[in-house]
Design an enzyme around this catalytic site. Structure first.
Site, PDB file in Angstrom:
ATOM      1  N   PRO A 238       2.177   6.031   6.346  1.00 26.14           N
ATOM      2  CA  PRO A 238       2.942   7.635   4.882  1.00 26.14           C
ATOM      3  C   PRO A 238       2.062   6.873   3.508  1.00 26.14           C
ATOM      4  O   PRO A 238       1.948   5.432   3.567  1.00 26.14           O
ATOM      5  CB  PRO A 238       4.286   6.846   4.594  1.00 26.14           C
ATOM      6  CG  PRO A 238       4.734   5.987   5.753  1.00 26.14           C
ATOM      7  CD  PRO A 238       3.517   5.989   6.921  1.00 26.14           C
ATOM      8  N   GLY A 239       1.379   7.831   3.099  1.00 25.45           N
ATOM      9  CA  GLY A 239       0.719   7.213   1.529  1.00 25.45           C
ATOM     10  C   GLY A 239       0.135   7.629   1.935  1.00 25.45           C
ATOM     11  O   GLY A 239      -0.898   6.680   0.852  1.00 25.45           O
ATOM     12  N   THR A 240      -1.228   7.357   3.260  1.00 28.96           N
ATOM     13  CA  THR A 240      -2.913   7.490   3.385  1.00 28.96           C
ATOM     14  C   THR A 240      -3.348   8.313   2.765  1.00 28.96           C
ATOM     15  O   THR A 240      -4.150   8.540   2.966  1.00 28.96           O
ATOM     16  CB  THR A 240      -2.954   6.990   4.638  1.00 28.96           C
ATOM     17  OG1 THR A 240      -2.009   7.391   5.792  1.00 28.96           O
ATOM     18  CG2 THR A 240      -2.027   5.589   5.166  1.00 28.96           C
ATOM     19  N   GLY A 241      -2.649   9.331   2.520  1.00 27.95           N
ATOM     20  CA  GLY A 241      -3.838  10.525   1.955  1.00 27.95           C
ATOM     21  C   GLY A 241      -3.248  12.061   3.055  1.00 27.95           C
ATOM     22  O   GLY A 241      -4.248  12.838   2.692  1.00 27.95           O
ATOM     23  N   LYS A 242      -3.448  12.040   3.585  1.00 28.63           N
ATOM     24  CA  LYS A 242      -2.154  12.992   4.806  1.00 28.63           C
ATOM     25  C   LYS A 242      -2.376  14.638   3.541  1.00 28.63           C
ATOM     26  O   LYS A 242      -3.423  14.991   3.841  1.00 28.63           O
ATOM     27  CB  LYS A 242      -1.775  12.833   5.620  1.00 28.63           C
ATOM     28  CG  LYS A 242      -1.750  11.776   6.223  1.00 28.63           C
ATOM     29  CD  LYS A 242      -0.694  11.285   7.449  1.00 28.63           C
ATOM     30  CE  LYS A 242       0.151  11.476   6.831  1.00 28.63           C
ATOM     31  NZ  LYS A 242       0.567  10.199   6.429  1.00 28.63           N
TER      32      LYS A 242
ATOM     33  N   HIS B 199      11.733 -25.194  -2.944  1.00 28.34           N
ATOM     34  CA  HIS B 199      11.809 -24.342  -2.534  1.00 28.34           C
ATOM     35  C   HIS B 199      10.253 -23.774  -2.838  1.00 28.34           C
ATOM     36  O   HIS B 199       8.747 -23.724  -1.374  1.00 28.34           O
ATOM     37  CB  HIS B 199      12.251 -23.771  -2.072  1.00 28.34           C
ATOM     38  CG  HIS B 199      12.463 -22.254  -1.430  1.00 28.34           C
ATOM     39  ND1 HIS B 199      13.090 -22.378  -0.877  1.00 28.34           N
ATOM     40  CD2 HIS B 199      11.622 -21.564  -0.984  1.00 28.34           C
ATOM     41  CE1 HIS B 199      12.559 -21.062   0.779  1.00 28.34           C
ATOM     42  NE2 HIS B 199      12.054 -21.055   0.003  1.00 28.34           N
ATOM     43  N   GLU B 200       9.348 -23.026  -3.397  1.00 22.43           N
ATOM     44  CA  GLU B 200       8.631 -22.885  -3.295  1.00 22.43           C
ATOM     45  C   GLU B 200       7.681 -23.629  -3.241  1.00 22.43           C
ATOM     46  O   GLU B 200       6.277 -23.355  -3.051  1.00 22.43           O
ATOM     47  CB  GLU B 200       8.597 -21.622  -5.201  1.00 22.43           C
ATOM     48  CG  GLU B 200       9.320 -21.022  -4.894  1.00 22.43           C
ATOM     49  CD  GLU B 200       9.802 -19.728  -4.082  1.00 22.43           C
ATOM     50  OE1 GLU B 200       7.831 -19.373  -3.595  1.00 22.43           O
ATOM     51  OE2 GLU B 200      10.219 -19.475  -3.828  1.00 22.43           O
TER      52      GLU B 200
HETATM   53  P1  ADP Z   1       0.605  11.028   2.446  1.00 25.94           P
HETATM   54  O1  ADP Z   1       0.624  12.747   2.539  1.00 25.94           O
HETATM   55  O2  ADP Z   1      -0.089  10.584   3.823  1.00 25.94           O
HETATM   56  O3  ADP Z   1       2.015  10.302   2.964  1.00 25.94           O
HETATM   57  P2  ADP Z   1       0.195  11.408   0.044  1.00 25.94           P
HETATM   58  O4  ADP Z   1      -0.872  11.871   0.597  1.00 25.94           O
HETATM   59  O5  ADP Z   1       0.998  11.974  -0.518  1.00 25.94           O
HETATM   60  O6  ADP Z   1       0.372  10.845   1.436  1.00 25.94           O
HETATM   61  O7  ADP Z   1      -0.638  10.417  -0.478  1.00 25.94           O
HETATM   62  C1  ADP Z   1       0.839  10.388  -2.064  1.00 25.94           C
HETATM   63  C2  ADP Z   1      -0.222  10.159  -2.566  1.00 25.94           C
HETATM   64  O8  ADP Z   1      -0.837   8.575  -2.971  1.00 25.94           O
HETATM   65  C3  ADP Z   1      -1.680  10.756  -3.680  1.00 25.94           C
HETATM   66  O9  ADP Z   1      -1.339  11.810  -3.766  1.00 25.94           O
HETATM   67  C4  ADP Z   1      -2.220   9.825  -4.421  1.00 25.94           C
HETATM   68  O10 ADP Z   1      -2.380   9.468  -6.042  1.00 25.94           O
HETATM   69  C5  ADP Z   1      -2.487   8.922  -3.415  1.00 25.94           C
HETATM   70  N1  ADP Z   1      -3.304   8.855  -2.630  1.00 25.94           N
HETATM   71  C6  ADP Z   1      -3.337   8.013  -1.024  1.00 25.94           C
HETATM   72  N2  ADP Z   1      -4.103   7.986  -0.437  1.00 25.94           N
HETATM   73  C7  ADP Z   1      -5.401   7.895  -1.227  1.00 25.94           C
HETATM   74  C8  ADP Z   1      -7.187   8.171  -1.333  1.00 25.94           C
HETATM   75  N3  ADP Z   1      -7.195   7.776  -0.271  1.00 25.94           N
HETATM   76  N4  ADP Z   1      -7.968   8.116  -2.211  1.00 25.94           N
HETATM   77  C9  ADP Z   1      -7.053   8.508  -3.444  1.00 25.94           C
HETATM   78  N5  ADP Z   1      -5.830   8.900  -3.718  1.00 25.94           N
HETATM   79  C10 ADP Z   1      -5.296   8.149  -2.709  1.00 25.94           C
HETATM   80 ZN    ZN Z   2      10.768 -18.945   0.645  1.00 26.50          ZN
END
Ligand code: ADP
Ligand code: ZN
Ligand code: MG
Length: 624
Positions: A220-224, A438-439
């Site tokens: 998730p969040g890799t820009g698909k 601890h830290e």
């Molecule tokens: P996914 O669909 O893979 O879960 P998203 O395409 O919705 O992820 O990405 C969410 C946001 O993260 C995008 O709107 C953008 O702002 C940022 N983001 C993710 N990957 C990139 C990238 N390679 N370059 C620039 N921004 C990115």
């Molecule tokens: Zn610790």
């Protein structure tokens, strides 16, 4: 800009608009033809003057209605007026009326005329007959339409091939490949698709047909989603975006109808792109259960059929995204369907710098040390990096500045990882001491081992995530491979916090719960997945289920072995714990010095900490 593809359909789908027009016209005519009738004024009068008017022979007609009497009378000037009066119980009234003279031609008062105050005949007719009929007609239309779309979508009965769903094509997408940082391999593959959409002839002339579908796969969040939009933006073609879950409806057959609609509309708009986000919602493996006509399965079947059915040369490209590729039905992945797989990985060091750069362009900033920020965010996705930049901008505003600085970014990295600072939380001096030791325990153990990332920062300011303090280690470079020593040293570092509590404070606290969790996970993975125990050699004992979603695993061995794995894991952790304890007892001086410094300042940098370490160890050397 959204473009309503179904506009035309909604326009012709309003049959009762015509009826409303008819009504309106009738009402207008009514107003024109009977203006006098509806305009006439009614004058209230008493019963006495009514009788007087009757007796003097000036009344033309009378209507008795429940408790009221309406009558028209001609006054002395020859003007006709309508009057109204209340009815008293007058038994002679009828006789009186029969006897009385009247200006009427036959000299008699008329009894049966309609009093002008009533509605005109046409209006009456409309109100009594047409209006109720119309209301029923509209209700009937509405219900039968809903029933049609619910049942007809099933495809076998009352079918109108129309799910009633609104599918929007985005015709004007501004996202381009420049907005997607890193991910060069993915862009390379997608460029071919863009080229095809620009100039399909080039490909069809040779006889080549491009893959119909490409599947974007990654955490998730890799820009698909982002890169799919960028493809449409680059190719300048309409973009039909729909999420897999939108197909899954309450009524069986709706999803399938929606798929049919989608492909029909896309066919009309070709060249264009269909993007199905989170396709795992409909594309899950079909299981051999009894739910043969289950909604999701029907939808999937329809999707498979449509993908086979349309002509690849037309210029409809289907993109789909998922972070659970292993759960997809094999039929979806076979050649001719989503046969191209585009991997979107978590960004490496350079990738993170590039992503930070893209997002920093949107905010005002001073010169930023990207390297520090990028190294501190190892393992973060593009979405997290975008969030970090935004948090930094918010922090800059809070601090009353107009530009984002490197320290804003560093602080927001911590905010995103560990939550915001909780300055208001009161912690007693005793507890603060335990937390500090601890830290420092973690930091010292890390510093004393080779193969472990340098300490970047130690802090005992509590965070909203519940962390009471933490030690941040930042790798100097990017490591692709990790050796057995590396992993073992990490476990030792994780146990360092508890070891310090035990040795210095003579106590054990709940503060180590997160360390315990992480250490156990790591030790377990070493034994079951990385082949790093002597006993099990290279035997795989666990399989990973969701590689992109949290790595949950399931055991792939007998229960005997499972019990033995636990023993292996325990001995690994015990060894690490012992090593941590011995490191700390050998360096008590550093412990005390660094802890008192930390208690005083609450945050110390890696450099300050290393200075203390070097200083103390040098002194001990001299004493020896
Ligand atoms: P996914 O669909 O893979 O879960 P998203 O395409 O919705 O992820 O990405 C969410 C946001 O993260 C995008 O709107 C953008 O702002 C940022 N983001 C993710 N990957 C990139 C990238 N390679 N370059 C620039 N921004 C990115
Ligand atoms: Zn610790
Ligand atoms: Mg997405």
């Amino acid at each position: 800009m959204k473009q309503d593809v179904q506009n035309q359909q909604t326009k012709r789908g309003n049959p009762y608009v015509g009826f409303l027009w008819v009504i309106l016209i009738v009402l207008l005519l009514n107003g024109l033809i009977f203006p006098k009738l509806s305009k006439q004024k009614i004058i209230s009068t008493d019963y006495g003057s009514f009788i007087e008017k009757v007796d003097s022979g000036r009344v033309k007609d009378v209507m008795i209605k429940s408790s009221q009497i309406f009558f028209t009378a001609v006054d002395k000037n020859g003007e006709t007026n309508t009057f109204q009066t209340g009815e008293t119980n007058d038994p002679q009234l009828v006789e009186r009326l029969l006897d009385a003279d009247s200006p009427n031609e036959n000299g008699k008062i008329a009894f049966n005329q309609i009093v002008p105050e009533e509605n005109s005949p046409i209006l009456n007719f409309l109100l009594m007959w047409i209006l109720p009929g119309l209301i029923f007609y509209i209700i009937w239309r509405q219900t039968s339409k809903t029933i049609q779309s619910r049942m007809g979508a099933g495809g076998n009965f009352m079918s109108f091939g129309n799910s009633g769903a609104k599918i929007y094509a985005d015709a004007d997408i501004k996202t381009t490949f420049a907005d997607v940082a890193g991910q060069e391999e993915a862009k390379e593959t997608l460029k071919e698709i863009v080229d095809f959409l620009h100039n399909p002839k080039k490909y069809t002339e040779i006889g080549a047909s491009l893959p119909k579908g490409a599947l974007l796969v990654g955490p998730p969040g890799t820009g698909k989603t982002l890169i799919a939009r960028a493809v449409a933006g680059e190719a300048k073609v309409p973009f039909f975006a729909i999420s897999g879950s939108e197909f899954v409806q309450m009524f069986v057959g709706m999803g399938a109808a929606k798929v049919r609609d989608l492909f029909k509309q896309a066919g009309e708009k070709a060249p264009c792109i269909i993007f199905i986000d989170e396709i795992d919602a409909i594309g899950k493996k079909r299981e051999g259960t009894f739910s043969g006509n289950d909604e999701r399965e029907q939808t999937l079947n329809q999707l498979l059929t449509e993908m086979d059915g349309f002509d690849g040369r037309k210029g409809v490209v289907i993109l789909a995204a998922t972070n659970r590729p292993e759960s997809l039905d094999k039929a979806l992945l076979r050649p001719g369907r989503f046969d191209r797989r585009i991997q979107m990985d978590l960004p490496d060091l350079e990738g993170r710098k590039a992503i930070l750069n893209v997002h920093l362009k949107k905010v005002k900033h001073d010169s930023i040390n990207l390297d520090i920020v990028a190294r501190a965010t190892s393992g973060s996705s593009g979405a997290e990096l975008a969030n970090i930049v935004n948090e930094a901008a918010l922090r800059a505003v809070r601090m009353g500045r107009t530009r984002v600085t490197t320290s804003d970014l560093e602080e927001s990295v911590e905010t995103v990882i560990a939550g915001a600072q909780r300055k208001g939380k009161v912690i007693s001096a005793d507890e603060k001491k335990v937390i500090a030791y601890h830290e420092i325990g973690h930091a010292l153990v890390a510093a004393m081992q080779t193969h472990s990332a340098p300490v970047h920062k130690i802090t005992i300011i509590p965070r909203t995530s519940g962390a009471l303090g933490y030690t941040m280690q930042v790798d100097s470079g990017e490591q692709v491979l990790q050796s057995k020593e590396d992993l073992f040293n990490r476990i030792v570092t994780l146990t360092g916090g508890r070891a310090a509590e035990e040795i210095v404070c003579n106590t054990v606290t709940t503060g180590a719960s997160n360390d315990i969790e992480q250490a156990t996970k790591l030790a377990r993975a070493m034994v079951t997945r990385f082949g790093m125990s002597d006993k099990y050699d290279m035997m795989g004992l666990e399989t990973v289920n969701n590689a992109y979603l949290g790595n949950d695993t399931s055991l792939a061995c007998s229960s005997d072995t499972a019990a033995d794995i636990d023993r292996e894991v325990l001995s690994l952790i015990k060894n690490a714990h012992d090593k941590a304890k011995s490191i700390i007892s050998e360096n008590m001086k550093v412990m005390h010095e660094a802890a008192s410094f930390l208690i005083e300042k609450e945050t110390i940098t890696g450099k300050e900490f290393m200075d203390i370490v070097h200083c103390c160890t040098a002194k001990t050397d001299l004493n020896n």
